[in-house]
Write an enzyme that holds these catalytic residues in place. Structure first.
Site, PDB file in Angstrom:
ATOM      1  N   HIS A 102      -7.466   2.866  -2.990  1.00  0.00           N
ATOM      2  CA  HIS A 102      -7.147   1.691  -2.236  1.00  0.00           C
ATOM      3  C   HIS A 102      -8.105   1.179  -1.898  1.00  0.00           C
ATOM      4  O   HIS A 102      -9.703   1.671  -1.094  1.00  0.00           O
ATOM      5  CB  HIS A 102      -5.646   2.007  -1.047  1.00  0.00           C
ATOM      6  CG  HIS A 102      -5.716   1.269  -0.055  1.00  0.00           C
ATOM      7  ND1 HIS A 102      -4.873   0.795  -0.455  1.00  0.00           N
ATOM      8  CD2 HIS A 102      -5.856   1.141   0.835  1.00  0.00           C
ATOM      9  CE1 HIS A 102      -4.806  -0.236   0.570  1.00  0.00           C
ATOM     10  NE2 HIS A 102      -5.407  -0.208   1.505  1.00  0.00           N
TER      11      HIS A 102
ATOM     12  N   ASP B 132       6.406   1.643   9.193  1.00  0.00           N
ATOM     13  CA  ASP B 132       5.482   1.121   9.336  1.00  0.00           C
ATOM     14  C   ASP B 132       4.852  -0.284   8.906  1.00  0.00           C
ATOM     15  O   ASP B 132       4.526  -1.486   9.144  1.00  0.00           O
ATOM     16  CB  ASP B 132       4.410   1.678   7.314  1.00  0.00           C
ATOM     17  CG  ASP B 132       2.563   0.360   7.248  1.00  0.00           C
ATOM     18  OD1 ASP B 132       2.228   0.839   8.261  1.00  0.00           O
ATOM     19  OD2 ASP B 132       2.788  -0.323   6.488  1.00  0.00           O
TER      20      ASP B 132
ATOM     21  N   ARG C 111       2.606  -4.919  15.820  1.00  0.00           N
ATOM     22  CA  ARG C 111       1.114  -4.984  16.040  1.00  0.00           C
ATOM     23  C   ARG C 111       0.481  -6.274  15.724  1.00  0.00           C
ATOM     24  O   ARG C 111      -0.463  -6.949  16.549  1.00  0.00           O
ATOM     25  CB  ARG C 111       0.574  -4.025  15.594  1.00  0.00           C
ATOM     26  CG  ARG C 111       0.633  -2.561  15.665  1.00  0.00           C
ATOM     27  CD  ARG C 111       0.381  -1.114  14.701  1.00  0.00           C
ATOM     28  NE  ARG C 111      -0.565  -1.755  13.866  1.00  0.00           N
ATOM     29  CZ  ARG C 111      -1.316  -1.022  12.435  1.00  0.00           C
ATOM     30  NH1 ARG C 111      -0.615  -1.129  11.835  1.00  0.00           N
ATOM     31  NH2 ARG C 111      -3.162  -1.669  12.581  1.00  0.00           N
TER      32      ARG C 111
ATOM     33  N   SER D  69      -1.408   3.708   8.499  1.00  0.00           N
ATOM     34  CA  SER D  69      -0.731   2.989   8.489  1.00  0.00           C
ATOM     35  C   SER D  69      -1.100   2.772   6.517  1.00  0.00           C
ATOM     36  O   SER D  69       0.111   2.656   5.611  1.00  0.00           O
ATOM     37  CB  SER D  69      -0.813   1.669   8.472  1.00  0.00           C
ATOM     38  OG  SER D  69      -0.308   0.158   8.336  1.00  0.00           O
TER      39      SER D  69
ATOM     40  N   LYS E 279       1.632   4.956   3.514  1.00  0.00           N
ATOM     41  CA  LYS E 279       2.011   3.475   1.913  1.00  0.00           C
ATOM     42  C   LYS E 279       1.305   4.608   0.934  1.00  0.00           C
ATOM     43  O   LYS E 279       1.913   4.432  -0.143  1.00  0.00           O
ATOM     44  CB  LYS E 279       1.537   2.457   2.083  1.00  0.00           C
ATOM     45  CG  LYS E 279       2.435   1.644   3.309  1.00  0.00           C
ATOM     46  CD  LYS E 279       1.875   0.458   2.780  1.00  0.00           C
ATOM     47  CE  LYS E 279       0.661   0.224   4.468  1.00  0.00           C
ATOM     48  NZ  LYS E 279       0.526  -1.138   4.899  1.00  0.00           N
TER      49      LYS E 279
END
Ligand code: URA
Ligand code: CA
Length: 434
Positions: free
Chosen positions: A82, A161, A168, A183, A187
């Site tokens: 990621h 999320d 947020r 978060s 995922k």
């Protein structure tokens, strides 16, 4: 349990239990806890932070708020990568085939992009015929057979999320390390990763602009991953300028092909080898990071990495001959050169605004509904530290429109030239293994 008591508990800096965190996430997902209470709770976290145990519980509560992908039918350790975002980041396109070529299973679920350029799927779709509309069984079969496949986002993953991130965004609580870390990690875990390699960007074009913040985020995510049984490593890499040279969908595919041949931009190649060795090591396909890196280098030199890309393209309906003949990728009608107005050294290439210029050409989506032009984009001919003479090209602009004055203006504003010699920025600031 009452939400108001839990808000007060966090407001006063006390540690929440696993059951309390699960109560909050479950209640918020199914609508029993209203946005106003969740906003207050997010703000309490913003100011009071969360302990390591709370972060891990929050992550897993979000994972279990929706469906999770079961990749157990795929042989081997599934390592996902990621990146916390950036401009012209071609690493995913390179890393997939590269690590697959040494036996690491790459089962990638990917999305479309919003912003500067498309997402991985958009980029791959610039290859004629390539598609990601395959069913789950086919996906698993392809990963077992070729070690790599990409599928579009399916299923209702981490609904907590999605809801919390949107909240947020409008309550001033995006910028909280525990909230960002949970978060992102939720995922990845919901998407079936056994192990995770994180590329945390730092610098002007990154989500985290300061190195200390990037380090804190990377550490937080590595701790969460390891606490919940997913081996996680992180690299902190530079986004003070775009990575590589190409920004744009087909242009990045071309750049990925060059890199898989060992002929890509130096920074992109180096970051891919670093992240790739972590992936290979975590997948237990090498006994050390050094051995992992050697295997990847050999795979590039022997042509195995490029072959893996061709196999992957063909398996998903694409024309693999683009690899040898990139002119088969979508081509823009016009090219323009952005000429340097003075002699000197490139001192700054503001990644964000270069990305915006690429979006104005049509390379990215301004809103979810925008259509994207796969052919257009930018190629940086100079990077920070390079010497430049007046009249030399700083950027080649690939466009389907003739009038690009605004784009040129934006690019001139994004690139600073200095009279004095400028150091090249560090590419990899730190690696965090546990
Ligand atoms: N990216 C995410 O996915 N979540 C955040 O909270 C911030 C950035
Ligand atoms: Ca690039």
């Amino acid at each position: 349990m009452r939400m108001v008591d839990l808000i007060e508990k966090k407001r006063d800096g006390k540690e929440l239990t696993k059951e309390e965190i699960q109560f909050i996430i479950k209640g918020y997902t199914n609508g029993e806890i209203p946005d106003y209470q969740m906003s207050a709770f997010a703000m309490a976290i913003y100011f009071q932070g969360m302990t390591e145990a709370e972060r891990a519980e929050l992550t897993m509560a979000m994972v279990h708020s929706g469906e999770t992908i079961d990749l157990s039918a795929i042989e081997g350790i599934k390592v996902d990568k990621h990146s916390t975002g950036g401009v012209g980041d071609t690493t995913t396109l390179v890393l997939g085939p590269l690590v697959a070529s040494v036996g690491v299973p790459v089962a990638k679920m990917s999305g479309r992009g919003l912003g500067h350029t498309g997402g991985t799927i958009d980029k791959l779709e610039s290859i004629p015929g390539f598609h990601v509309e395959i069913d789950k069984d086919e996906f698993i079969r392809l990963v077992n057979e070729n070690k790599i496949a990409v599928i579009g986002q399916t299923g209702n993953l981490t609904p907590a999320d999605k809801k919390l991130y949107a909240l947020r965004d409008v309550t001033g609580t995006v910028n909280s390390i525990p909230l960002i870390a949970s978060s992102i990690m939720s995922k990845k875990i919901a998407a079936g990763a056994d192990a995770i390699v994180l590329d945390v960007k730092t610098g002007a074009g990154a989500f985290m602009k300061k190195l200390v913040d990037s380090k804190e985020l990377a550490n937080a995510m590595v701790k969460i991953g390891n606490a919940v049984g997913r081996k996680t490593m992180a690299v902190i890499s530079d986004m003070s300028q775009p990575l590589g040279r190409a920004i744009g969908n087909a242009l990045e595919v071309q750049e990925a092909i060059d890199t898989l041949k060992g002929e890509g931009p130096e920074d992109l190649q180096e970051l891919c080898l670093t992240l790739g060795s972590y992936m290979v090591y975590l997948a237990k396909k090498a006994n050390s990071l050094e051995e992992a890196r050697e295997n990847l280098e050999k795979s590039i030199q022997s042509g195995k990495a490029l072959e893996a890309f061709k196999t992957f393209i063909q398996a998903q309906g694409g024309d693999p001959s683009v690899v040898d003949d990139p002119m088969k990728l979508p081509q823009a009608k016009y090219t323009f050169e952005l000429e340097a107005k003075e002699d000197g050294y490139v001192a700054e290439i503001v990644a964000d605004s270069v990305g915006t210029a690429a979006m104005w050409l049509g390379a990215g989506r301004a809103t979810k509904e925008s259509t994207i032009d796969l052919a257009v984009g930018l190629v940086l001919n100079k990077k920070i530290g390079d010497e430049v003479k007046k009249g030399e090209s700083l950027v080649t602009i690939y466009s389907n429109q003739e009038d690009i004055e605004e784009v040129k203006q934006k690019l001139y504003e994004s690139i600073a030239i200095s009279k004095e010699k400028v150091e090249r920025p560090t590419l990899i600031y730190e690696t965090i293994t546990e």
